[in-house]
Design a protein around this motif. Sequence first.
Motif, short mmCIF file in Angstrom:
data_model
loop_
_atom_site.label_atom_id
_atom_site.label_comp_id
_atom_site.label_asym_id
_atom_site.label_seq_id
_atom_site.Cartn_x
_atom_site.Cartn_y
_atom_site.Cartn_z
N GLY A 45 5.80 4.02 0.35
CA GLY A 45 6.44 5.28 0.70
C GLY A 45 6.98 5.27 2.12
O GLY A 45 6.94 4.25 2.83
N ALA A 46 7.46 6.44 2.54
CA ALA A 46 8.02 6.56 3.88
C ALA A 46 6.94 6.71 4.95
O ALA A 46 7.16 6.38 6.12
CB ALA A 46 8.97 7.75 3.94
N GLY A 47 5.77 7.22 4.59
CA GLY A 47 4.70 7.43 5.55
C GLY A 47 3.91 6.16 5.81
O GLY A 47 3.82 5.28 4.96
N TYR A 48 3.32 6.08 7.00
CA TYR A 48 2.49 4.92 7.33
C TYR A 48 1.29 5.33 8.18
O TYR A 48 0.72 4.51 8.92
CB TYR A 48 3.31 3.84 8.04
N ASP A 49 0.87 6.59 8.07
CA ASP A 49 -0.22 7.08 8.89
C ASP A 49 -1.57 6.48 8.54
O ASP A 49 -2.53 6.61 9.30
CB ASP A 49 -0.29 8.62 8.83
N GLY A 50 -1.68 5.82 7.38
CA GLY A 50 -2.92 5.14 7.03
C GLY A 50 -3.02 3.74 7.60
O GLY A 50 -4.05 3.07 7.41
N ILE A 51 -1.99 3.30 8.28
CA ILE A 51 -1.95 1.94 8.83
C ILE A 51 -2.23 1.96 10.33
O ILE A 51 -1.67 2.77 11.06
CB ILE A 51 -0.56 1.30 8.60
N ASP A 52 -3.11 1.07 10.76
CA ASP A 52 -3.35 0.91 12.19
C ASP A 52 -2.23 0.04 12.74
O ASP A 52 -2.33 -1.20 12.77
CB ASP A 52 -4.73 0.26 12.42
N THR A 73 0.84 -1.20 0.00
CA THR A 73 0.00 0.00 0.00
C THR A 73 0.87 1.24 0.00
O THR A 73 2.08 1.17 0.24
CB THR A 73 -0.94 0.01 1.22
N ALA A 74 0.26 2.39 -0.28
CA ALA A 74 1.02 3.64 -0.32
C ALA A 74 1.45 4.06 1.08
O ALA A 74 2.50 4.68 1.25
CB ALA A 74 0.18 4.75 -0.96
N GLY A 75 0.66 3.75 2.09
CA GLY A 75 1.01 4.06 3.47
C GLY A 75 0.26 5.23 4.06
O GLY A 75 0.04 5.29 5.26
N GLY A 76 -0.15 6.19 3.23
CA GLY A 76 -0.80 7.38 3.75
C GLY A 76 -2.31 7.27 3.81
O GLY A 76 -2.94 7.81 4.72
N ALA A 77 -2.91 6.58 2.86
CA ALA A 77 -4.38 6.48 2.81
C ALA A 77 -4.86 5.28 3.62
O ALA A 77 -4.25 4.21 3.57
CB ALA A 77 -4.84 6.36 1.37
N ALA A 90 3.29 -3.82 3.57
CA ALA A 90 4.49 -3.15 3.06
C ALA A 90 4.10 -1.82 2.45
O ALA A 90 3.38 -1.76 1.46
CB ALA A 90 5.19 -4.03 2.03
N CYS A 91 4.56 -0.73 3.06
CA CYS A 91 4.25 0.62 2.57
C CYS A 91 5.28 1.00 1.51
O CYS A 91 6.49 0.93 1.75
CB CYS A 91 4.27 1.62 3.71
#
Length: 314
Positions: free
Chosen positions: A75-82, A52-56, A72-73
């Motif tokens: 990108g560097a962000g992972y705010d869309g992941i619980d 996934t992209a990690g943000g959404a 596996a994100c």
Amino acid sequence: MTAVRESVLLYLEHLDVVDAFDACCTLVPRSSIGDLSAYARGDGRGVRAVITAGGAPMEEAVWDFPDLGLIACLGAGYDGIDVERARRRGVRVTVGRGVNDEDVADMALGLLLATVRQIPLADRMVRDGAWKGGLLLPMVPSLSRMRCGIVGLGAIGNAIGRRLAGFGSAISWWGPRDKPDAPWPRASSLQHLARDCDALIVAAPATAETQGIIDARILEALGSRGYLVNISRGSLVDEQALLMALEMGGIAGAGLDVFVDEPHDGTRWRHIDSLVMTPHVGAWAERAMAEAKYRCAENIAAFLHGEPLPSAIV
């Protein structure tokens, strides 16, 4: 190493990443599946990982895959992941740490220059034939004489600082933890950073602690001659407060690559000439995307072979 042909759900759209994963797994695009929950409990029972992209945020049905072991994100962000839910279930989470720092920093400087130097407005003036009527743009600050504050001095923040140093700008930063090795001074608070700079560049990660930290109080401290640039996540900025500041002249301008609601049709923002917008494309560059795909494929392959994960956060 013998290839393991496991199934991996590609939870992305409009992105060709298939070539990066051919050697280690079989990708199943989310767009090829109707009812994800039914698929997870039926034909998708063997899916081991999700890319996934990690943000959404992902659909709740992603958690219905019984053999899911890795998110596996790209990108560097992972705010869309619980992340806590993943931890409780024993699902590993990996990110693209360090893959897009330089390109996102380039975008930050591009937005800063475009906003301060009013490049989109000047472009429209020439295209519309208004230049022949005389130069109508107001005088703007010189970047070499601007004091620039960076919110978050991680890899991206450092890359932004190095670029600003090349312009001759005075640089300071703020983050929740001191960094003794930082080459620039740390402000005592975010409010003091905003008060003492001409441009505030947001490069901090999206977390519960950083949500809405750029609020009316910070924008007021930045002031009517100050500029805001955000290349982090939209959630860090109180967008209603920013709209009001831009409409009322509370700040001089803003450059945004990220928004709370993405994608959007621009309606909420399009009347503001002092705002430059881009559609979350800070990492959309050849180097960043190539490295992101490579790092994600590394993590997938390592997971499927029971090896240590290169960039795991869980």
